[in-house]
Design an enzyme around this catalytic site. Structure first.
Site, mmCIF file in Angstrom:
data_model
loop_
_atom_site.group_PDB
_atom_site.id
_atom_site.type_symbol
_atom_site.label_atom_id
_atom_site.label_comp_id
_atom_site.label_asym_id
_atom_site.label_seq_id
_atom_site.Cartn_x
_atom_site.Cartn_y
_atom_site.Cartn_z
ATOM 1 N N LYS A 173 0.854 -1.194 0.000
ATOM 2 C CA LYS A 173 0.000 0.000 0.000
ATOM 3 C C LYS A 173 0.892 1.246 0.000
ATOM 4 C CE LYS A 173 -1.947 3.211 2.887
ATOM 5 N NZ LYS A 173 -1.917 4.246 1.906
ATOM 6 N N GLY A 178 6.809 6.067 8.498
ATOM 7 C CA GLY A 178 5.895 7.212 8.581
ATOM 8 C C GLY A 178 5.958 7.850 9.955
ATOM 9 N N SER A 179 4.804 8.334 10.417
ATOM 10 C CA SER A 179 4.802 9.123 11.657
ATOM 11 C C SER A 179 4.689 8.247 12.907
ATOM 12 C CB SER A 179 3.603 10.084 11.637
ATOM 13 O OG SER A 179 2.402 9.335 11.749
ATOM 14 N N GLY A 183 2.541 4.936 13.520
ATOM 15 C CA GLY A 183 3.404 3.812 13.901
ATOM 16 C C GLY A 183 2.929 3.150 15.179
ATOM 17 N N GLU A 238 9.632 2.547 11.170
ATOM 18 C CA GLU A 238 10.651 3.595 11.041
ATOM 19 C C GLU A 238 9.889 4.912 11.073
ATOM 20 O OE1 GLU A 238 12.606 6.316 10.395
ATOM 21 O OE2 GLU A 238 12.637 5.822 8.255
ATOM 22 N N CYS A 245 13.013 11.848 6.678
ATOM 23 C CA CYS A 245 12.998 11.552 8.124
ATOM 24 C C CYS A 245 14.387 11.714 8.692
ATOM 25 C CB CYS A 245 12.397 10.196 8.416
ATOM 26 S SG CYS A 245 13.038 8.922 7.410
ATOM 27 N N GLU A 264 8.662 16.757 15.105
ATOM 28 C CA GLU A 264 9.050 16.646 13.695
ATOM 29 C C GLU A 264 8.129 17.524 12.856
ATOM 30 O OE1 GLU A 264 8.462 12.858 11.560
ATOM 31 O OE2 GLU A 264 10.539 13.036 10.902
HETATM 32 C C1 UN1 Z 1 13.590 8.836 4.685
HETATM 33 O O1 UN1 Z 1 13.578 10.047 4.726
HETATM 34 O O2 UN1 Z 1 12.592 8.195 5.106
HETATM 35 O O3 UN1 Z 1 19.460 8.706 4.393
HETATM 36 C C2 UN1 Z 1 14.673 8.026 4.114
HETATM 37 C C3 UN1 Z 1 18.747 9.347 3.609
HETATM 38 C C4 UN1 Z 1 18.080 8.620 2.478
HETATM 39 C C5 UN1 Z 1 16.851 7.921 2.977
HETATM 40 C C6 UN1 Z 1 15.903 8.788 3.720
HETATM 41 N N1 UN1 Z 1 18.983 7.667 1.910
HETATM 42 O O4 UN1 Z 1 18.594 10.538 3.725
#
Ligand code: UN1
Length: 499
Positions: free
Chosen positions: A175, A228-229, A233, A250, A284, A385
């Site tokens: 998804k 995601g958030s 999560g 994550e 992230c 965040e």
């Molecule tokens: C993300 O923002 O969820 O390390 C992943 C990094 C990228 C991956 C980011 N290779 O900034």
């Protein structure tokens, strides 16, 4: 030109049973509809799980090196389509072309890594405590993997999850985020073209509330991987916990870059610009806190602000643009809200803070690179965040204070220190509470063949990427082979009995 996309279930392109569709639009120009997509339901997810279940016994039996060959073919097609997909991604998600090429490249790297892993998938053996007995271990697929991915890396993150899940012998219900379904469907088409058997990979587009929840609650899905958030999560962990599913999460970060007086200041400025404003701050791993030692503060900030002022904002298809739009209106409103919160908390808005609406910006979600100074570690703009081009700058008096500030958040994904002092760098490696620490490099830019993930509320102890992702998508089988021809009793037979 807007296209009508479909779900891919059991090797067929099908409509949702709901008969409803949703749109994906270009965040740099919302008049452009990228495509329309099935607004899927629980019933569609049930069909996809059924197809994945049917395909599983055969897929599981194919030896991993052979599964790897199909994935290598898919990766080769991804190589051929790199430019086309990067362009689609810039239109659908907004980030600049250089970065969308990088995103596809990360998918390519992951695909080739998975191909190689087909001939490894290492396990371990150990001596048995009894004679004429072997103790071995093997990795088995979990079964059906439910993969729920975000919009900020529309190919790379699905690739991180899909390639290893498939290589390990799982079948997949995927998804994608509702903001980037076109990239996701195009990615799935590549696996179809590569000859992946029907039902091994299924895509169901739609909302988290409908499709995501249905994946979580389906009893036949054995493992769920989500990026995601924190809010979503923890909801996933709760529901998956109830159903005793494996789950890998994550969940973002509030990633600090520390700059010490011994640092190469220009290098630290380069790193901060790229870390904070690359991908419009929507990683992230983005640098959302700059923790600057007071002795270097003025020099660093002067150069940083000057450079940030010069960043070119615009449509990512223009190769000279450095900062694209943010993903959608809701995200823009959230960023505006945090700018207000920062001001109310008493931080000093040094740069930016506004949406751009003139001329070419009129029909997109553009937001200025934004810098807050005078930020206190407990302010919300230093704790939460934001996921946009906003960086909070905190001045500190010592390295110890820098660590205390850096670690004083609930997240722990990425971190960075700029210093020429080996002792400071080594201390940072030891003391920063994060899954990733960079020395003299920005907080973004992790490589696909190393573990990726974070500590504290960033995750639940798993690591995607590298060899560690296979812990998520496999179960261990321990095998004992007793060829002594007699009943031997572990824990009971003594070595004298064995003589
Ligand atoms: C993300 O923002 O969820 O390390 C992943 C990094 C990228 C991956 C980011 N290779 O900034």
């Amino acid at each position: 030109m807007s296209k009508e996309y479909k779900n891919y279930i059991g090797g067929k392109w099908v409509e949702s049973k709901s008969g409803k569709r949703f749109e994906s639009r270009n965040p740099a120009n919302w008049e452009e509809v990228i495509g329309t997509f099935p607004k899927s339901t629980k019933e569609d997810v049930a069909d996809a799980v059924e197809a994945a279940k049917k395909a599983f016994p055969r897929w599981k039996k194919i030896p991993a090196p052979k599964r790897g060959e199909i994935l290598r073919r898919a990766t080769e097609i991804l190589v051929e389509r790199k430019e086309e997909l990067a362009r689609l991604m810039t239109r659908e998600m907004g980030k600049v072309l250089k970065e969308t090429r990088g995103d596809v490249q990360e998918g390519i790297d992951t695909g080739f890594y998975a191909f190689g892993e087909g001939r490894r998938l290492f396990s371990q053996n150990a001596p048995s405590e009894l004679p004429d007995k072997l103790a071995l271990t093997f990795r088995l697929p979990v079964g059906i993997a439910g993969l729920i991915t975000p919009w900020n890396f529309p190919i790379a993150i699905p690739a991180w999850k899909i390639f290893p899940a498939l290589l390990a012998g799982n079948t997949v219900v995927f998804k994608p985020a509702t903001d980037t379904p076109a990239c996701a469907v195009e990615f799935v088409k590549i696996f179809e073209e590569a000859g992946l058997p029907p039902g091994v990979l299924n895509i169901v587009t739609g909302t988290g509330a409908e499709v995501g929840e249905a994946i979580l609650n389906h009893p036949d899905i054995g493992v769920v991987a989500f990026t995601g958030s924190i809010e979503i999560g923890s909801r996933i962990a709760e529901v998956a916990g109830k159903h005793l599913k494996k789950v890998s999460l994550e969940l973002g970060g509030k990633n600090p870059q520390i700059v010490m007086p011994s640092a190469d200041v220009d290098l630290a400025v380069d790193g901060a610009l790229w870390g904070a404003f690359g991908t419009t701050g929507q990683r992230c791993t983005a640098t959302s806190r700059l923790i600057i030692h007071e002795d270097i503060y003025d020099e660093f900030m002067h150069r940083f602000i000057e450079r940030a002022k010069g960043l070119k904002i615009g449509n990512g298809l223009d190769e000279s643009v450095e900062v694209g739009p943010v993903i959608n209106e809701a995200q823009l409103r959230k960023i505006e809200m945090y700018v207000r919160i920062g001001q109310e908390e008493g931080a000093h808005l040094t740069l930016g803070g506004h949406r751009l609406t003139d001329g070419e910006y009129a029909k997109g979600w553009f937001f200025e690179p934004t810098i807050f100074e005078g930020v206190k570690p407990d302010m919300r703009i230093a704790q939460e965040e934001i996921f946009g081009p906003v960086v909070s700058v905190i001045k500190v008096k010592s390295l110890d204070e820098a660590f205390e500030v850096a670690n004083g958040v609930k997240y722990g994904l990425s971190s960075s220190i700029y210093t020429r002092d080996l002792r400071e760098a080594m201390r940072a490696i030891n003391e920063l509470e994060a899954g990733i620490t960079y020395v003299n490099a920005p907080t973004i830019g992790a490589e696909c063949h190393l573990p990726f993930g974070g500590v504290k509320s960033t995750g639940n102890g798993h690591r995607e990427g590298g060899w560690t992702v296979y812990e998520i998508f496999t179960e261990w089988k321990t095998v004992y082979i007793d060829f002594s021809g007699k009943l031997q009793k572990a824990q009971i037979d003594t070595w004298e009995d064995m003589e």
